[in-house]
Design a protein around this motif. Structure first.
Motif, PDB file in Angstrom:
ATOM      1  N   GLU A   9       0.858  -1.203   0.000  1.00 19.49           N
ATOM      2  CA  GLU A   9       0.000   0.000   0.000  1.00 19.49           C
ATOM      3  C   GLU A   9       0.882   1.237   0.000  1.00 19.49           C
ATOM      4  O   GLU A   9       1.810   1.333   0.797  1.00 19.49           O
ATOM      5  CB  GLU A   9      -0.879  -0.057   1.266  1.00 19.49           C
ATOM      6  N   ASP A  10       0.601   2.164  -0.910  1.00 20.14           N
ATOM      7  CA  ASP A  10       1.423   3.376  -0.981  1.00 20.14           C
ATOM      8  C   ASP A  10       0.790   4.560  -0.251  1.00 20.14           C
ATOM      9  O   ASP A  10       1.442   5.588  -0.082  1.00 20.14           O
ATOM     10  CB  ASP A  10       1.693   3.764  -2.438  1.00 20.14           C
ATOM     11  N   ASP A  53      -3.050  -3.149  -2.540  1.00 16.59           N
ATOM     12  CA  ASP A  53      -3.644  -1.960  -3.159  1.00 16.59           C
ATOM     13  C   ASP A  53      -3.519  -2.094  -4.681  1.00 16.59           C
ATOM     14  O   ASP A  53      -2.521  -2.618  -5.176  1.00 16.59           O
ATOM     15  CB  ASP A  53      -2.886  -0.723  -2.649  1.00 16.59           C
ATOM     16  N   GLN A  55      -3.907   0.606  -6.922  1.00 19.90           N
ATOM     17  CA  GLN A  55      -3.214   1.775  -7.478  1.00 19.90           C
ATOM     18  C   GLN A  55      -1.904   1.993  -6.741  1.00 19.90           C
ATOM     19  O   GLN A  55      -1.864   2.531  -5.636  1.00 19.90           O
ATOM     20  CB  GLN A  55      -4.115   2.998  -7.382  1.00 19.90           C
ATOM     21  N   LEU A  56      -0.845   1.512  -7.381  1.00 14.56           N
ATOM     22  CA  LEU A  56       0.488   1.539  -6.777  1.00 14.56           C
ATOM     23  C   LEU A  56       1.487   2.137  -7.758  1.00 14.56           C
ATOM     24  O   LEU A  56       1.305   1.996  -8.970  1.00 14.56           O
ATOM     25  CB  LEU A  56       0.947   0.109  -6.475  1.00 14.56           C
ATOM     26  N   LYS A 105     -12.212   0.390  -0.893  1.00 19.97           N
ATOM     27  CA  LYS A 105     -11.834   1.628  -0.223  1.00 19.97           C
ATOM     28  C   LYS A 105     -13.020   2.572  -0.289  1.00 19.97           C
ATOM     29  O   LYS A 105     -13.703   2.594  -1.318  1.00 19.97           O
ATOM     30  CB  LYS A 105     -10.661   2.291  -0.953  1.00 19.97           C
TER      31      LYS A 105
HETATM   32 MN    MN Z   1      -2.548   3.464  -3.800  1.00 16.63          MN
END
Ligand code: MN
Length: 130
Positions: A9-10, A53, A55-56, A105
């Motif tokens: 996770e970013d 996640d 979107q990384l 999310k």
């Molecule tokens: Mn992300």
């Protein structure tokens, strides 16, 4: 033994929330902030579950899931995608990429642990030591 979850996770806020909830419930947590590091850590640690996640940076979650599934030693480790509610197509793509399922999310602290435990139970291979 504690169950171990690798969180890829970013987003610091999400990472903080998820780590807090998991640790409070007796899980061990390790974190990776991008997909490349996440793949390395997964191969080294063989966690009980991977929270991924979508979107990384560097590699998106779909690419990460595909690579994770290519390791024999990770074949039985459930990968749970964390997808945005606003992006319904993400879920199908996550499953196609090898994820066991997804959590939407924003993370709901009231239902998050139940979701995690469902994935662990469903994918348990019988050597459950909890
Ligand atoms: Mn992300």
């Amino acid at each position: 033994m504690k169950k171990r979850v690798l969180v890829i996770e970013d987003n610091e806020q999400n990472l903080y929330l998820v780590t807090f909830l998991l640790e409070k419930n007796g899980y061990g947590v390790s974190a990776a902030r991008d997909g490349v590091i996440g793949i390395e850590q997964a191969a080294r640690e063989i966690p009980d579950l991977i929270l991924l996640d979508i979107q990384l940076p560097l590699l998106d979650g779909y690419a990460v899931a595909k690579q994770l599934k290519s390791f024999d030693k990770l074949a039985r480790v459930p990968i749970v995608a964390v997808t945005s509610y606003a992006m319904p197509g993400d879920r199908e793509k996550a499953i196609e990429s090898g994820c066991s399922g997804y959590i939407e999310k924003p993370i709901n602290p009231d239902t998050f642990m139940k979701q995690i435990e469902n994935f662990l139970g469903r994918c348990s291979d019988g050597k459950d030591d909890a």
